[in-house]
Design a protein around this motif. Structure first.
Motif, short mmCIF file in Angstrom:
data_model
loop_
_atom_site.label_atom_id
_atom_site.label_comp_id
_atom_site.label_asym_id
_atom_site.label_seq_id
_atom_site.Cartn_x
_atom_site.Cartn_y
_atom_site.Cartn_z
N THR A 171 2.74 -5.00 33.94
CA THR A 171 2.09 -4.37 35.09
C THR A 171 2.04 -5.34 36.26
O THR A 171 2.29 -4.96 37.41
CB THR A 171 0.65 -3.90 34.71
N ARG A 172 1.77 -6.59 35.99
CA ARG A 172 1.72 -7.59 37.06
C ARG A 172 3.12 -7.83 37.65
O ARG A 172 3.26 -8.01 38.86
CB ARG A 172 1.12 -8.90 36.54
N ILE A 173 4.13 -7.82 36.81
CA ILE A 173 5.50 -7.95 37.30
C ILE A 173 5.84 -6.77 38.22
O ILE A 173 6.41 -6.95 39.31
CB ILE A 173 6.51 -8.03 36.14
N MET A 174 5.48 -5.58 37.79
CA MET A 174 5.74 -4.38 38.61
C MET A 174 4.98 -4.44 39.94
O MET A 174 5.48 -4.02 40.97
CB MET A 174 5.38 -3.10 37.84
N GLN A 175 3.77 -4.99 39.91
CA GLN A 175 2.98 -5.12 41.13
C GLN A 175 3.68 -6.07 42.11
O GLN A 175 3.79 -5.77 43.30
CB GLN A 175 1.58 -5.63 40.80
N VAL A 176 4.15 -7.19 41.61
CA VAL A 176 4.83 -8.16 42.47
C VAL A 176 6.12 -7.56 43.04
O VAL A 176 6.41 -7.68 44.24
CB VAL A 176 5.13 -9.47 41.70
N ILE A 177 6.89 -6.90 42.19
CA ILE A 177 8.15 -6.30 42.65
C ILE A 177 7.87 -5.21 43.68
O ILE A 177 8.55 -5.14 44.71
CB ILE A 177 8.95 -5.73 41.45
N GLY A 178 6.86 -4.39 43.43
CA GLY A 178 6.50 -3.35 44.40
C GLY A 178 6.04 -3.93 45.72
O GLY A 178 6.45 -3.47 46.79
N PHE A 179 5.21 -4.95 45.64
CA PHE A 179 4.71 -5.58 46.87
C PHE A 179 5.86 -6.20 47.66
O PHE A 179 6.03 -5.94 48.85
CB PHE A 179 3.65 -6.65 46.55
N GLU A 180 6.63 -7.05 47.00
CA GLU A 180 7.71 -7.76 47.70
C GLU A 180 8.80 -6.79 48.18
O GLU A 180 9.33 -6.95 49.28
CB GLU A 180 8.32 -8.84 46.81
N GLY A 181 9.13 -5.79 47.36
CA GLY A 181 10.13 -4.80 47.77
C GLY A 181 9.68 -4.03 49.00
O GLY A 181 10.45 -3.84 49.95
N GLY A 182 8.43 -3.58 49.00
CA GLY A 182 7.90 -2.88 50.16
C GLY A 182 7.86 -3.76 51.39
O GLY A 182 8.19 -3.32 52.50
N LEU B 135 9.82 -6.32 52.03
CA LEU B 135 11.19 -6.50 52.51
C LEU B 135 11.67 -5.28 53.30
O LEU B 135 12.36 -5.43 54.31
CB LEU B 135 12.14 -6.79 51.35
N LEU B 136 11.32 -4.09 52.84
CA LEU B 136 11.72 -2.87 53.56
C LEU B 136 11.14 -2.85 54.97
O LEU B 136 11.76 -2.30 55.89
CB LEU B 136 11.28 -1.62 52.80
N ILE B 137 9.99 -3.43 55.13
CA ILE B 137 9.34 -3.48 56.44
C ILE B 137 9.88 -4.63 57.28
O ILE B 137 10.20 -4.46 58.46
CB ILE B 137 7.81 -3.63 56.28
N THR B 138 9.97 -5.81 56.68
CA THR B 138 10.25 -7.02 57.48
C THR B 138 11.72 -7.28 57.75
O THR B 138 12.05 -7.89 58.78
CB THR B 138 9.62 -8.26 56.82
#
Length: 148
Positions: free
Chosen positions: A73-84, A86-89
Motif C-alpha cells: 500500500t505504501r509503495i502504491m501511495q508513493v507511485i501514485g503521488f510521484e506519478g501524479g 510528474l503529470l503536473i510538473t
C-alpha cells in the motif's frame, strides 16, 4: 516536535532542496539560474499542494489506521503521488524552460531521485543534530554558566 519546529524543519528542508536542485540543474543544463529558480520554486510549491491533496484523497480511498498500512500500500501511495506529480510538473517544466517534454521529464526524474536521497540524508542529519542539541540542553539544565 512542536508546531514552530515543524515549520522550521519544513522551511529548512524546502529552502535547501530548492537551492541544491537549482545548483544541480545549473551544472547539468545550460538554463539560466533565473529560469531554474522560478521553475524549481514553482515545482516545490506544486509538490507541497499536491502532497496535501493527494494524501487526503488517498486516506479516503484507503481508510483505516495509517500505521497499519502494508508495504505494498505504501509503495502504491508513493507511485501514485510521484506519478501524479510528474503529470503536473513535466508539462510545466517544459513550458517554463522552453524545452521538449522528454528533456523536461529527464530533468524532473533527476530532481525526484535527488530529492528522495536528499530527504533521507536531511532527515537523518536533522534528527541526530536535534537529539544532540536536546541532550546538550538537558545536560546544562539548572547550571548557570557565565561566559569567561
Amino acid at each position: 516536535m512542536q508546531p514552530i519546529e515543524r515549520l522550521f524543519h519544513a522551511v529548512l528542508f524546502e529552502v535547501l532542496a530548492i537551492s541544491l536542485s537549482i545548483v544541480g540543474l545549473m551544472v547539468f543544463t545550460d538554463h539560466p539560474v533565473t529560469k531554474l529558480s522560478g521553475t524549481m520554486i514553482t515545482v516545490a510549491t506544486i509538490a507541497m499542494v499536491w502532497n496535501m491533496v493527494f494524501n487526503a484523497l488517498f486516506d479516503r480511498l484507503i481508510p483505516g489506521k495509517r500505521e497499519e498500512r502494508s508495504f505494498m500500500t505504501r509503495i502504491m501511495q508513493v507511485i501514485g503521488f510521484e506519478g501524479g506529480l510528474l503529470l503536473i510538473t513535466v508539462p510545466l517544466m517544459a513550458w517554463m524552460l522552453s524545452v521538449g517534454l522528454w528533456e523536461a521529464f529527464a530533468m524532473d526524474i533527476s530532481v525526484t531521485l535527488f530529492i528522495t536521497v536528499y530527504a533521507f540524508i536531511f532527515n537523518y542529519c536533522y534528527d541526530h543534530l536535534r537529539a544532540a542539541i536536546l541532550r546538550h540542553r538537558q545536560g546544562n539544565a539548572g547550571h548557570d554558566h557565565l561566559p569567561v
